[in-house]
Design a protein around this motif. Structure first.
Motif, PDB file in Angstrom:
ATOM      1  N   SER A  61       0.840  -1.207   0.000  1.00 56.43           N
ATOM      2  CA  SER A  61       0.000   0.000   0.000  1.00 56.43           C
ATOM      3  C   SER A  61       0.870   1.250   0.000  1.00 56.43           C
ATOM      4  O   SER A  61       0.571   2.231  -0.684  1.00 56.43           O
ATOM      5  N   GLY A  62       1.949   1.217   0.778  1.00 63.56           N
ATOM      6  CA  GLY A  62       2.862   2.364   0.822  1.00 63.56           C
ATOM      7  C   GLY A  62       3.521   2.622  -0.519  1.00 63.56           C
ATOM      8  O   GLY A  62       3.654   3.771  -0.955  1.00 63.56           O
ATOM      9  N   GLY A  63       3.934   1.550  -1.195  1.00 61.49           N
ATOM     10  CA  GLY A  63       4.541   1.695  -2.518  1.00 61.49           C
ATOM     11  C   GLY A  63       3.561   2.238  -3.536  1.00 61.49           C
ATOM     12  O   GLY A  63       3.911   3.071  -4.379  1.00 61.49           O
ATOM     13  N   ALA A  64       2.324   1.762  -3.455  1.00 60.34           N
ATOM     14  CA  ALA A  64       1.296   2.262  -4.372  1.00 60.34           C
ATOM     15  C   ALA A  64       1.022   3.740  -4.119  1.00 60.34           C
ATOM     16  O   ALA A  64       0.887   4.527  -5.068  1.00 60.34           O
ATOM     17  N   MET A  65       0.925   4.120  -2.840  1.00 58.75           N
ATOM     18  CA  MET A  65       0.672   5.531  -2.515  1.00 58.75           C
ATOM     19  C   MET A  65       1.830   6.422  -2.964  1.00 58.75           C
ATOM     20  O   MET A  65       1.603   7.548  -3.417  1.00 58.75           O
ATOM     21  N   MET A  66       3.070   5.933  -2.836  1.00 54.89           N
ATOM     22  CA  MET A  66       4.232   6.704  -3.309  1.00 54.89           C
ATOM     23  C   MET A  66       4.166   6.897  -4.824  1.00 54.89           C
ATOM     24  O   MET A  66       4.452   7.979  -5.323  1.00 54.89           O
ATOM     25  N   ARG A  67       3.786   5.862  -5.545  1.00 55.26           N
ATOM     26  CA  ARG A  67       3.683   5.966  -6.997  1.00 55.26           C
ATOM     27  C   ARG A  67       2.574   6.943  -7.398  1.00 55.26           C
ATOM     28  O   ARG A  67       2.732   7.729  -8.328  1.00 55.26           O
ATOM     29  N   ILE A  68       1.452   6.878  -6.698  1.00 47.47           N
ATOM     30  CA  ILE A  68       0.342   7.792  -6.996  1.00 47.47           C
ATOM     31  C   ILE A  68       0.751   9.234  -6.713  1.00 47.47           C
ATOM     32  O   ILE A  68       0.554  10.127  -7.549  1.00 47.47           O
ATOM     33  N   ALA A  69       1.335   9.480  -5.541  1.00 49.45           N
ATOM     34  CA  ALA A  69       1.768  10.837  -5.186  1.00 49.45           C
ATOM     35  C   ALA A  69       2.844  11.328  -6.152  1.00 49.45           C
ATOM     36  O   ALA A  69       2.817  12.483  -6.588  1.00 49.45           O
ATOM     37  N   GLY A  70       3.777  10.455  -6.501  1.00 53.34           N
ATOM     38  CA  GLY A  70       4.831  10.824  -7.439  1.00 53.34           C
ATOM     39  C   GLY A  70       4.283  11.179  -8.809  1.00 53.34           C
ATOM     40  O   GLY A  70       4.742  12.125  -9.454  1.00 53.34           O
ATOM     41  N   THR A  71       3.283  10.416  -9.242  1.00 51.71           N
ATOM     42  CA  THR A  71       2.654  10.692 -10.535  1.00 51.71           C
ATOM     43  C   THR A  71       2.023  12.078 -10.546  1.00 51.71           C
ATOM     44  O   THR A  71       2.231  12.867 -11.467  1.00 51.71           O
ATOM     45  N   TRP A  72       1.246  12.398  -9.498  1.00 56.12           N
ATOM     46  CA  TRP A  72       0.574  13.694  -9.442  1.00 56.12           C
ATOM     47  C   TRP A  72       1.578  14.842  -9.298  1.00 56.12           C
ATOM     48  O   TRP A  72       1.428  15.886  -9.936  1.00 56.12           O
ATOM     49  N   LEU A  73       2.609  14.663  -8.488  1.00 57.12           N
ATOM     50  CA  LEU A  73       3.598  15.734  -8.296  1.00 57.12           C
ATOM     51  C   LEU A  73       4.432  15.958  -9.549  1.00 57.12           C
ATOM     52  O   LEU A  73       4.686  17.106  -9.941  1.00 57.12           O
ATOM     53  N   PHE A  74       4.873  14.871 -10.182  1.00 58.25           N
ATOM     54  CA  PHE A  74       5.662  14.998 -11.410  1.00 58.25           C
ATOM     55  C   PHE A  74       4.847  15.678 -12.499  1.00 58.25           C
ATOM     56  O   PHE A  74       5.334  16.566 -13.206  1.00 58.25           O
ATOM     57  N   THR A  75       3.584  15.280 -12.627  1.00 57.67           N
ATOM     58  CA  THR A  75       2.724  15.868 -13.652  1.00 57.67           C
ATOM     59  C   THR A  75       2.460  17.341 -13.366  1.00 57.67           C
ATOM     60  O   THR A  75       2.456  18.164 -14.282  1.00 57.67           O
ATOM     61  N   LEU A  76       2.259  17.678 -12.105  1.00 53.77           N
ATOM     62  CA  LEU A  76       2.066  19.085 -11.743  1.00 53.77           C
ATOM     63  C   LEU A  76       3.302  19.904 -12.105  1.00 53.77           C
ATOM     64  O   LEU A  76       3.201  20.988 -12.681  1.00 53.77           O
ATOM     65  N   ALA A  77       4.476  19.362 -11.800  1.00 51.59           N
ATOM     66  CA  ALA A  77       5.723  20.065 -12.129  1.00 51.59           C
ATOM     67  C   ALA A  77       5.902  20.190 -13.644  1.00 51.59           C
ATOM     68  O   ALA A  77       6.487  21.158 -14.126  1.00 51.59           O
TER      69      ALA A  77
END
Length: 102
Positions: A61-77
Motif C-alpha cells: 500500500s505504501g509503494g502504491a501511494m508513493m507511486r500515486i503521489a509521485g505521478t501527481w507531483l511529477f505531472t504538476l511540475a
C-alpha cells in the motif's frame, strides 16, 4: 466533447479569454499525463508479476501511494511552467480546443 469545446467550435475561435484558455489547456494536459503515468506504473507492476511470478515482491500500500503521489507531483511540475512564461500551450490537432494569441 466538453461544453467549452462545443462553444468554441460553433464560434470558430476561443471566446472565453486567454486565461481560461490556459486553464483549459492545463487541465487537459494535467489529467492526460496523470492517466498515462498511472497506466505506466500499472503496466510495470503487471510486468513484474508476469516475469517473476510468485517470487515477485508484491506491491505494498505504501509503494502504491508513493507511486500515486509521485505521478501527481511529477505531472504538476511538468504542466505548471507555461503559467509562468516557460513555453506555452499550443493548439490541438483539431485546432478547436486550445488557441492562444500572443
Amino acid at each position: 466533447m466538453t461544453p467549452p469545446l462545443l462553444v468554441n467550435a460553433y464560434w470558430g475561435t476561443w471566446i472565453l479569454g486567454a486565461f481560461f484558455c490556459e486553464v483549459y489547456a492545463f487541465l487537459g494536459s494535467f489529467f492526460g499525463c496523470v492517466s498515462i503515468w498511472s497506466m505506466v506504473f500499472i503496466t510495470a507492476d503487471r510486468y513484474n508479476v508476469i516475469v517473476k511470478g510468485v517470487s515477485a515482491e508484491p506491491l505494498t500500500s505504501g509503494g502504491a501511494m508513493m507511486r500515486i503521489a509521485g505521478t501527481w507531483l511529477f505531472t504538476l511540475a511538468w504542466c505548471l511552467p507555461p503559467f509562468f512564461g516557460w513555453n506555452r500551450y499550443v493548439p490541438e490537432g483539431n485546432m478547436l480546443a486550445v488557441v492562444l494569441t500572443t
